[in-house]
Design a protein around this motif. Sequence first.
Motif, short mmCIF file in Angstrom:
data_model
loop_
_atom_site.label_atom_id
_atom_site.label_comp_id
_atom_site.label_asym_id
_atom_site.label_seq_id
_atom_site.Cartn_x
_atom_site.Cartn_y
_atom_site.Cartn_z
N ALA A 82 0.81 -1.22 0.00
CA ALA A 82 0.00 0.00 0.00
C ALA A 82 0.84 1.26 0.00
O ALA A 82 0.42 2.29 -0.53
N THR A 83 2.04 1.21 0.59
CA THR A 83 2.91 2.40 0.62
C THR A 83 3.22 2.88 -0.78
O THR A 83 3.14 4.07 -1.08
N ALA A 84 3.57 1.95 -1.65
CA ALA A 84 3.87 2.31 -3.05
C ALA A 84 2.60 2.54 -3.84
O ALA A 84 2.54 3.43 -4.70
N ASN A 85 1.55 1.75 -3.58
CA ASN A 85 0.30 1.91 -4.30
C ASN A 85 -0.24 3.33 -4.19
O ASN A 85 -0.74 3.91 -5.16
N ALA A 86 -0.17 3.89 -3.00
CA ALA A 86 -0.72 5.23 -2.77
C ALA A 86 -0.05 6.27 -3.66
O ALA A 86 -0.68 7.25 -4.08
N VAL A 87 1.24 6.07 -3.94
CA VAL A 87 1.96 6.99 -4.83
C VAL A 87 1.39 6.89 -6.24
O VAL A 87 1.17 7.91 -6.91
N LEU A 88 1.12 5.68 -6.68
CA LEU A 88 0.52 5.50 -8.00
C LEU A 88 -0.89 6.07 -8.07
O LEU A 88 -1.32 6.55 -9.12
N HIS A 319 9.35 -4.23 -4.83
CA HIS A 319 9.91 -4.11 -6.18
C HIS A 319 10.04 -5.45 -6.89
O HIS A 319 10.23 -5.50 -8.10
N GLN A 320 9.92 -6.56 -6.14
CA GLN A 320 10.00 -7.89 -6.74
C GLN A 320 8.63 -8.49 -7.03
O GLN A 320 8.55 -9.57 -7.63
N MET A 321 7.56 -7.82 -6.64
CA MET A 321 6.22 -8.31 -6.94
C MET A 321 5.91 -8.10 -8.41
O MET A 321 6.37 -7.12 -9.02
N THR A 322 5.14 -8.99 -8.98
CA THR A 322 4.92 -8.99 -10.43
C THR A 322 4.49 -7.63 -10.96
O THR A 322 5.04 -7.14 -11.95
N PHE A 323 3.50 -7.03 -10.31
CA PHE A 323 2.98 -5.74 -10.78
C PHE A 323 4.08 -4.69 -10.88
O PHE A 323 4.18 -3.97 -11.88
N TYR A 324 4.92 -4.61 -9.85
CA TYR A 324 5.97 -3.58 -9.82
C TYR A 324 7.20 -4.00 -10.62
O TYR A 324 7.86 -3.16 -11.23
N ARG A 327 6.61 -3.05 -14.16
CA ARG A 327 6.58 -1.61 -14.43
C ARG A 327 7.90 -0.92 -14.13
O ARG A 327 8.20 0.13 -14.69
N PHE A 328 8.68 -1.48 -13.23
CA PHE A 328 9.97 -0.89 -12.87
C PHE A 328 11.05 -1.98 -12.93
O PHE A 328 11.60 -2.38 -11.89
#
Length: 383
Positions: A82-88, A319-324, A327-328
């Motif tokens: 959620a920490t990164a999701n909120a930025v998106l 950063h190792q999760m598929t979604f991220y 994208r990165f």
Amino acid sequence: MLLVSAPILGVPEKAALSQVIDSGWLTMGDRVREFEQAFASMHGARDCVAVGSCTAALHLLLHALGIGPGDEVLVPSLTFVATANAVLYVGATPVFVDIESVDVPLISVAEAEARCTTRTKAVILVHFAGYLPDREQWQRFARLRGLHIIEDAAHAPGLREVGTFGAAAAFSFYGNKNMTTAEGGAVIARDPDLLDRVRLARGHGMTTGTHQRLNSRTPQYDVTMLGFNYRMDEMRAAIGLVQLQNLQEWNEIRRIIAVLYRRLIADRCPAIVIPFSEPRTSAYHIMPIVLPRYASRQDVIDELRTQGIQTTIHYPPVHQMTFYRERFPGVSLPQTEDFAERELTIPLHPQITSAAAESVVAALAAALKTGALKAGAQRGTAA
């Protein structure tokens, strides 16, 4: 099963819920406001805004700070997604930053400096496991670069230092946190204008809520911004008011159990690393340990489970999760990856007894002994 975390709920919470149901008013009423004031007072703040989750709190803060497309926000990868999701959510770009070390699994200032660009607008500090980073160090870092500091304080309710690092702090009251409202969160911000923007955006940008209109002369309202439906309801606030009365005592029990774990593990499992060896302020939300390299984490998990002990992992790197990862691509965070490969979270909550802690460590010691024998046999076969 001895659980990693367990909420403490009982007769007072049931009575509080019954009172809400009997009142006939279920959302955004007097109890939400009372909870906001009580939670703010505990943290030495003038006010706060109760919301539906910590994710909502982070989103509202980024939105209220005007962060959006083209902007970058520094975030740790060792956190809940959620920490990164909120930025998106606000159209900005999360920039993943490594941790300091296995001993200090908090976002690294040196690594953050290396990843700053002209587009960097903020940094989100995650108080991992309830431990706080160096406030003055981060304030100097942000001041020199004109950055906002946002605290992801999901693991650290009840500490008066939280909410004093920079712009604001976001809290979680999820079921596994130090205090719970089942779902729920809050925002503390020292700038009243920022808090007002968060409060307005929480309820669709409406100038008044239903409860306010009930007690006013007119049912009219206006919408002055694009807002969201991130309100907290009366039932959750009622539970929160009861839980809040016990938070400091529960945090102290967590501290005592964490100290006991450190002593027992040092004595019986010296190959295990326990992060945060140097004293620092903490709410002791979880008990992370780092297994030796020879140990198979899955074997340890399985062995403890046979003993009726739950364990979990905090966290699979975002950063190792598929979604991220898609994208990165190409993100490399060696310290985070090493920590995440060997970290294991053992039970820590106020219902843990000293005998339970001793049984957890005994099971760990047995699992590591088996692992060491396996590793030795494999080395002998290879030789």
